[in-house]
Design a protein around this motif. Structure first.
Motif, PDB file in Angstrom:
ATOM      1  N   ASN A  20       0.494  -0.949  -0.201  1.00  0.00           N
ATOM      2  CA  ASN A  20      -0.177   0.407   0.123  1.00  0.00           C
ATOM      3  C   ASN A  20       0.964   1.252   0.564  1.00  0.00           C
ATOM      4  OD1 ASN A  20      -2.215   1.020   0.013  1.00  0.00           O
ATOM      5  ND2 ASN A  20      -3.499  -0.536   1.646  1.00  0.00           N
ATOM      6  N   HIS A  39      -0.755  -8.245   2.745  1.00  0.00           N
ATOM      7  CA  HIS A  39      -1.391  -6.899   2.792  1.00  0.00           C
ATOM      8  C   HIS A  39      -0.501  -5.768   3.190  1.00  0.00           C
ATOM      9  CE1 HIS A  39      -4.753  -3.403   2.617  1.00  0.00           C
ATOM     10  NE2 HIS A  39      -3.322  -2.609   2.853  1.00  0.00           N
ATOM     11  N   SER A  81       0.204  -2.806   4.766  1.00  0.00           N
ATOM     12  CA  SER A  81      -0.677  -1.365   5.067  1.00  0.00           C
ATOM     13  C   SER A  81       0.000   0.089   4.654  1.00  0.00           C
ATOM     14  CB  SER A  81      -1.391  -0.876   6.030  1.00  0.00           C
ATOM     15  OG  SER A  81      -2.358  -2.415   6.006  1.00  0.00           O
ATOM     16  N   PRO A  82      -0.514   1.481   4.043  1.00  0.00           N
ATOM     17  CA  PRO A  82       0.304   2.010   4.124  1.00  0.00           C
ATOM     18  C   PRO A  82       0.963   2.946   5.408  1.00  0.00           C
ATOM     19  CG  PRO A  82      -2.261   2.662   3.771  1.00  0.00           C
ATOM     20  CD  PRO A  82      -2.048   1.242   4.779  1.00  0.00           C
ATOM     21  N   GLN A 103      -1.367  -9.721   7.260  1.00  0.00           N
ATOM     22  CA  GLN A 103      -1.800  -8.515   7.530  1.00  0.00           C
ATOM     23  C   GLN A 103      -0.612  -7.244   7.953  1.00  0.00           C
ATOM     24  OE1 GLN A 103      -5.686  -6.283   7.201  1.00  0.00           O
ATOM     25  NE2 GLN A 103      -5.162  -4.087   6.195  1.00  0.00           N
ATOM     26  N   GLY A 131      -0.319  -3.997   9.954  1.00  0.00           N
ATOM     27  CA  GLY A 131      -1.401  -2.506   9.865  1.00  0.00           C
ATOM     28  C   GLY A 131      -0.392  -1.320   9.479  1.00  0.00           C
ATOM     29  N   ALA A 132      -1.383  -0.320   9.369  1.00  0.00           N
ATOM     30  CA  ALA A 132      -0.733   1.211   9.454  1.00  0.00           C
ATOM     31  C   ALA A 132       0.417   1.235   9.718  1.00  0.00           C
ATOM     32  CB  ALA A 132      -2.012   1.643   8.818  1.00  0.00           C
ATOM     33  N   MET A 191      -2.924 -11.036  11.756  1.00  0.00           N
ATOM     34  CA  MET A 191      -2.859  -9.067  11.865  1.00  0.00           C
ATOM     35  C   MET A 191      -1.732  -8.240  12.570  1.00  0.00           C
ATOM     36  SD  MET A 191      -5.243  -7.170  10.641  1.00  0.00           S
ATOM     37  CE  MET A 191      -4.683  -5.488  10.719  1.00  0.00           C
ATOM     38  N   GLY A 215      -1.524  -4.866  14.487  1.00  0.00           N
ATOM     39  CA  GLY A 215      -2.385  -3.346  15.081  1.00  0.00           C
ATOM     40  C   GLY A 215      -1.433  -2.694  14.126  1.00  0.00           C
ATOM     41  N   ALA A 216      -1.661  -1.287  14.063  1.00  0.00           N
ATOM     42  CA  ALA A 216      -1.474  -0.124  13.325  1.00  0.00           C
ATOM     43  C   ALA A 216      -0.248  -0.348  14.310  1.00  0.00           C
ATOM     44  CB  ALA A 216      -2.236   0.679  13.225  1.00  0.00           C
ATOM     45  N   ALA A 274      -0.248  -6.086  19.017  1.00  0.00           N
ATOM     46  CA  ALA A 274      -0.527  -4.982  18.632  1.00  0.00           C
ATOM     47  C   ALA A 274       0.779  -4.182  19.958  1.00  0.00           C
ATOM     48  CB  ALA A 274      -1.659  -4.360  18.418  1.00  0.00           C
ATOM     49  N   GLY A 275       1.096  -3.226  19.368  1.00  0.00           N
ATOM     50  CA  GLY A 275       1.349  -2.044  20.688  1.00  0.00           C
ATOM     51  C   GLY A 275       2.491  -2.544  20.597  1.00  0.00           C
ATOM     52  N   LEU A 335      -2.722  -9.940  21.568  1.00  0.00           N
ATOM     53  CA  LEU A 335      -4.029  -9.259  21.935  1.00  0.00           C
ATOM     54  C   LEU A 335      -4.659 -10.428  21.716  1.00  0.00           C
ATOM     55  CD1 LEU A 335      -5.022  -6.251  20.171  1.00  0.00           C
ATOM     56  CD2 LEU A 335      -4.514  -6.302  22.305  1.00  0.00           C
ATOM     57  N   LYS A 336      -5.102 -11.705  20.174  1.00  0.00           N
ATOM     58  CA  LYS A 336      -5.770 -12.688  20.706  1.00  0.00           C
ATOM     59  C   LYS A 336      -5.280 -13.752  19.851  1.00  0.00           C
ATOM     60  CE  LYS A 336      -8.961  -9.571  17.891  1.00  0.00           C
ATOM     61  NZ  LYS A 336     -10.749  -9.280  17.913  1.00  0.00           N
TER      62      LYS A 336
HETATM   63  C1  LIG Z   1      -5.251   2.715   2.852  1.00  0.00           C
HETATM   64  C2  LIG Z   1      -6.338   1.528   4.362  1.00  0.00           C
HETATM   65  O1  LIG Z   1      -6.756   1.998   4.981  1.00  0.00           O
HETATM   66  S1  LIG Z   1      -6.170   0.165   4.528  1.00  0.00           S
HETATM   67  C3  LIG Z   1      -6.208  -0.398   6.433  1.00  0.00           C
HETATM   68  C4  LIG Z   1      -5.374  -0.188   6.830  1.00  0.00           C
HETATM   69  N1  LIG Z   1      -5.364  -0.707   8.453  1.00  0.00           N
HETATM   70  C5  LIG Z   1      -4.822  -0.655   9.174  1.00  0.00           C
HETATM   71  O2  LIG Z   1      -3.861  -0.735  10.162  1.00  0.00           O
HETATM   72  C6  LIG Z   1      -5.950  -1.510  10.604  1.00  0.00           C
HETATM   73  C7  LIG Z   1      -5.167  -2.190  11.694  1.00  0.00           C
HETATM   74  N2  LIG Z   1      -5.991  -3.008  12.659  1.00  0.00           N
HETATM   75  C8  LIG Z   1      -5.402  -2.446  14.365  1.00  0.00           C
HETATM   76  O3  LIG Z   1      -4.770  -1.974  14.566  1.00  0.00           O
HETATM   77  C9  LIG Z   1      -6.317  -3.329  14.948  1.00  0.00           C
HETATM   78  O4  LIG Z   1      -7.024  -2.455  16.135  1.00  0.00           O
HETATM   79  C10 LIG Z   1      -6.697  -4.585  16.127  1.00  0.00           C
HETATM   80  C11 LIG Z   1      -6.435  -5.784  14.627  1.00  0.00           C
HETATM   81  C12 LIG Z   1      -4.977  -4.283  16.049  1.00  0.00           C
HETATM   82  C13 LIG Z   1      -7.163  -5.494  16.866  1.00  0.00           C
HETATM   83  O5  LIG Z   1      -8.385  -4.819  16.202  1.00  0.00           O
HETATM   84  P1  LIG Z   1      -9.975  -5.510  16.589  1.00  0.00           P
HETATM   85  O6  LIG Z   1      -9.760  -6.663  17.512  1.00  0.00           O
HETATM   86  O7  LIG Z   1     -11.168  -5.065  16.951  1.00  0.00           O
HETATM   87  O8  LIG Z   1      -9.548  -4.584  18.943  1.00  0.00           O
HETATM   88  P2  LIG Z   1     -10.049  -3.656  19.975  1.00  0.00           P
HETATM   89  O9  LIG Z   1     -10.289  -2.580  19.154  1.00  0.00           O
HETATM   90  O10 LIG Z   1     -11.242  -4.283  20.434  1.00  0.00           O
HETATM   91  O11 LIG Z   1      -8.911  -3.399  20.821  1.00  0.00           O
HETATM   92  C14 LIG Z   1      -8.290  -4.261  21.994  1.00  0.00           C
HETATM   93  C15 LIG Z   1      -7.473  -3.949  22.389  1.00  0.00           C
HETATM   94  O12 LIG Z   1      -6.458  -3.415  21.883  1.00  0.00           O
HETATM   95  C16 LIG Z   1      -6.080  -2.036  22.304  1.00  0.00           C
HETATM   96  N3  LIG Z   1      -5.017  -1.772  20.276  1.00  0.00           N
HETATM   97  C17 LIG Z   1      -6.109  -1.963  19.640  1.00  0.00           C
HETATM   98  N4  LIG Z   1      -5.540  -1.989  18.075  1.00  0.00           N
HETATM   99  C18 LIG Z   1      -4.328  -1.231  18.683  1.00  0.00           C
HETATM  100  C19 LIG Z   1      -3.001  -0.498  17.999  1.00  0.00           C
HETATM  101  N5  LIG Z   1      -3.522  -0.244  16.764  1.00  0.00           N
HETATM  102  N6  LIG Z   1      -2.370  -0.535  18.595  1.00  0.00           N
HETATM  103  C20 LIG Z   1      -2.223  -0.583  20.285  1.00  0.00           C
HETATM  104  N7  LIG Z   1      -3.245  -1.113  20.650  1.00  0.00           N
HETATM  105  C21 LIG Z   1      -4.102  -1.261  19.552  1.00  0.00           C
HETATM  106  C22 LIG Z   1      -7.002  -1.497  22.193  1.00  0.00           C
HETATM  107  O13 LIG Z   1      -6.965  -0.284  22.769  1.00  0.00           O
HETATM  108  C23 LIG Z   1      -8.242  -2.579  23.235  1.00  0.00           C
HETATM  109  O14 LIG Z   1      -6.943  -2.586  24.219  1.00  0.00           O
HETATM  110  P3  LIG Z   1      -8.117  -2.437  25.558  1.00  0.00           P
HETATM  111  O15 LIG Z   1      -8.458  -4.407  25.847  1.00  0.00           O
HETATM  112  O16 LIG Z   1      -7.401  -2.108  26.860  1.00  0.00           O
HETATM  113  O17 LIG Z   1      -8.520  -1.664  25.641  1.00  0.00           O
END
Ligand SMILES: CC(=O)SCCNC(=O)CCNC(=O)[C@H](O)C(C)(C)COP(=O)(O)OP(=O)(O)OC[C@H]1O[C@@H](n2cnc3c(N)ncnc32)[C@H](O)[C@@H]1OP(=O)(O)O
Length: 201
Positions: free
Chosen positions: A117, A133, A135-136, A151, A153-154, A169, A171-172, A187-188, A194-195
């Protein structure tokens, strides 16, 4: 002439790459009847299963893979934005899309139907299996291997020579310091589990 399969957000960026490469769009297809137009192009419902020179313009790895499996199609070798930088001895699989300002450095091996991306960096000697994937703005540093369907994440960073499993997956914004097992969501900074990723079931 390229057929674009998918008409939502990711498809808009794919259409822009095709236009910037001075290529023509044959048709744009989407199963979702609610989407009738994208960037001024009419969207048709796919009726045939056989297409020539298709790009699957769907950001979700699982859905992209399912569509590839159900079609009898020839895929564009790769769709590469002309602002991207591709190093020496890089290989890129069929159907992969490399977006604006991405950098893929020397000797990287990019599988089929991947997305590199906008503004992401895939460093030298990286191996991305099919349907990955990146991400950006993310950085996959030298010698990393990423398993099928994962994937990044961004804005995430994967440290050198690590192995990221299948269907992972990341995380961003994560900073990944250790290998990641198949199906983990991490993530982090530093990245922690996370799961389990259920997006392949
Ligand atoms: C062109 C485009 O747009 S391409 C798209 C690119 N997409 C991305 O980069 C999205 C990446 N996705 C993420 O980062 C998501 O948050 C995921 C996959 C890591 C987790 O998603 P979910 O399973 O829905 O997690 P959810 O939002 O329920 O969060 C669970 C816990 O993790 C934490 N968490 C979620 N994402 C992140 C992250 N990126 N970094 C740090 N902590 C995170 C949350 O704060 C939460 O913590 P808590 O339990 O203490 O409250």
């Amino acid at each position: 002439m390229i057929t674009v399969y998918g008409a939502s957000g990711h498809a808009k960026v794919v259409i822009d790459i095709i236009k910037s490469n001075q290529k023509k769009i044959a048709q744009i297809l989407d199963d979702n009847e609610a989407i009738t137009k994208v960037l001024g192009f009419l969207v048709e419902k796919p009726v045939a299963k056989t297409y020539r020179d298709v790009v699957i313009a769907i950001g979700d790895n699982k859905i992209r893979k399912a569509i590839v499996k159900q079609l009898d199609a020839t895929y564009v070798k790769a769709l590469i934005h002309n602002t991207s930088v591709i190093g020496s001895d890089v290989t890129v699989g069929n159907g992969t899309v490399i977006m604006a300002n991405a950098i893929v450095n020397a000797c990287a091996k990019i599988g089929a139907h991947c997305i590199i991306n906008s503004g992401s960096i895939v460093e030298h000697d990286v191996v991305l299996r099919d349907f990955v994937h990146v991400s950006p703005g993310s950085i996959v540093t030298g010698g990393v291997t990423v398993g099928e369907g994962s994937q990044i994440g961004a804005g995430a960073i994967i440290l050198p020579n690590l192995s990221i499993g299948k269907n992972v997956m990341i995380g961003a914004g994560a900073v990944v310091l250790k290998n990641v097992a198949d199906n983990d969501v991490v993530a982090g900074n530093p990245a922690r589990i996370l799961k389990k990723n259920t997006n392949n079931e």
